[in-house]
Write a protein that holds these residues in place. Structure first.
Motif, PDB file in Angstrom:
ATOM      1  N   GLU A  24      53.557  35.203  28.823  1.00 48.55           N
ATOM      2  CA  GLU A  24      53.946  35.389  30.235  1.00 48.55           C
ATOM      3  C   GLU A  24      53.651  36.805  30.734  1.00 48.55           C
ATOM      4  N   THR A  26      52.724  39.618  33.073  1.00 47.86           N
ATOM      5  CA  THR A  26      52.929  39.713  34.522  1.00 47.86           C
ATOM      6  C   THR A  26      51.714  40.281  35.237  1.00 47.86           C
ATOM      7  N   HIS A  27      51.150  41.349  34.692  1.00 49.68           N
ATOM      8  CA  HIS A  27      50.046  42.045  35.356  1.00 49.68           C
ATOM      9  C   HIS A  27      48.721  41.688  34.667  1.00 49.68           C
ATOM     10  N   SER A  28      47.827  41.105  35.417  1.00 51.15           N
ATOM     11  CA  SER A  28      46.558  40.662  34.824  1.00 51.15           C
ATOM     12  C   SER A  28      45.736  41.833  34.309  1.00 51.15           C
ATOM     13  N   ARG A  50      51.171  31.063  29.647  1.00 50.66           N
ATOM     14  CA  ARG A  50      51.646  31.098  31.041  1.00 50.66           C
ATOM     15  C   ARG A  50      51.470  32.475  31.694  1.00 50.66           C
ATOM     16  N   GLN A  52      50.853  35.127  34.591  1.00 48.35           N
ATOM     17  CA  GLN A  52      51.126  35.016  36.029  1.00 48.35           C
ATOM     18  C   GLN A  52      49.848  34.856  36.828  1.00 48.35           C
ATOM     19  N   SER A  53      48.767  35.543  36.376  1.00 41.59           N
ATOM     20  CA  SER A  53      47.494  35.418  37.079  1.00 41.59           C
ATOM     21  C   SER A  53      46.359  35.654  36.097  1.00 41.59           C
ATOM     22  N   PHE A  54      45.567  34.628  35.879  1.00 42.17           N
ATOM     23  CA  PHE A  54      44.374  34.749  35.038  1.00 42.17           C
ATOM     24  C   PHE A  54      43.547  33.480  35.176  1.00 42.17           C
ATOM     25  N   ASP A  56      41.273  36.791  36.794  1.00 43.41           N
ATOM     26  CA  ASP A  56      41.101  37.435  38.085  1.00 43.41           C
ATOM     27  C   ASP A  56      40.358  38.758  37.907  1.00 43.41           C
TER      28      ASP A  56
END
Length: 276
Positions: A24, A26-28, A50, A52-54, A56
């Protein structure tokens, strides 16, 4: 034939049985920084639980060229899925537990992991940037890894923690290698005579010639008196012998002494310096 020990193509290294698992994130950008740390040390297998953003742009920008690690990263929905094929699991932990759990430092963990290659896949699990792994997640690990950072400021960002562990893995592997590549990577280069130094060490005869020249130059400029030598030459001899000069360095020093003598208008130097 020796294993490939470079930080090269994914899937070809001696640490290919090791998987880095991030939970998990948080920062990509941290994912990209982790990929960079992994590739620096020759690791290639990254699993993301999971995120948060990937994928990107931030992850790829922070990877600084470790895009191959990101391109083949596996994204899964649960830690159980990430660990399903692993035979050994180690999770990073920054705090003690109410129920004691086997804990190792990064160096000892590296010994366990690199020696596990023939037995199966190893997962190294890293938690969230804010609060690490939960108790339930840590209980899925056979061992916990604790990085002995400064207790007064023990905060490590995610990529730093991964870099510490991956460095210890690489060093442990290299120390066990017998290949020329591994030897060259670990061999110190400190003084003339070490493999890779650009000039041979000065011989005893060359150094004695330098000491004679040095003493004469110091006499010529009224810095030293042979009638009252004290311990000047003894201490200068100790200084230069501690420095282990090479042949070129001795020639440079003798050239400087010759220039000093010429400027002082003294007689010809005691001995013509050698040319390298």
């Amino acid at each position: 034939m020796s294993e490939d020990i470079g930080a090269g193509a994914p899937g070809s290294g001696a640490l290919d049985h090791v998987h880095i698992v991030l939970v998990e994130t948080t920062h990509s950008g941290n994912i990209g920084a982790v990929a960079r740390a992994m590739k620096n040390m020759g690791l290639a297998n990254l699993t993301l639980v999971r995120p948060q953003s990937f994928p990107d742009e931030a992850a790829y920008a922070r990877s600084s060229g470790a895009t191959d690690v990101l391109d083949r990263a596996r994204v899964v929905d649960s830690l159980d899925e990430a660990l399903a094929e692993s035979s050994l699991v180690l999770g990073t932990s920054a705090r003690g537990r109410k129920v004691p759990w086997p804990v190792v430092n990064p160096r000892d963990a590296a010994g366990m992991v690199t020696g596990y290659r023939e037995q199966g896949t190893v997962a190294l699990v890293f938690g969230r940037e804010s609060n690490g792994l939960s108790n339930d997640e840590l209980q899925r690990c056979h061992y916990h890894i604790h990085i002995p950072s400064n207790p007064e400021y023990s905060s490590l960002n995610l990529a730093m923690a991964v870099q510490v562990i991956c460095y210890e893995l690489r060093m442990h592997h290299l120390m066990g290698e017998t290949s020329d590549v591994a030897r060259q990577l670990l061999q110190p280069l400190m003084r003339p005579g070490d493999e890779g130094w650009d000039r041979p060490p000065a011989s005893v005869g060359e150094l004695e010639g330098f000491y004679d020249h040095l003493e004469q130059a110091l006499v010529d400029v009224d810095f030293h008196s042979r009638d009252n030598p004290r311990q000047l030459m003894t201490r200068l001899r100790r200084l230069f012998q501690r420095a282990h000069p090479d042949r070129m360095e001795v020639n440079i020093l003798r050239g400087a002494l010759t220039a000093i003598q010429k400027t002082a208008g003294t007689a010809e130097p005691a001995r013509k310096q050698e040319q390298d």
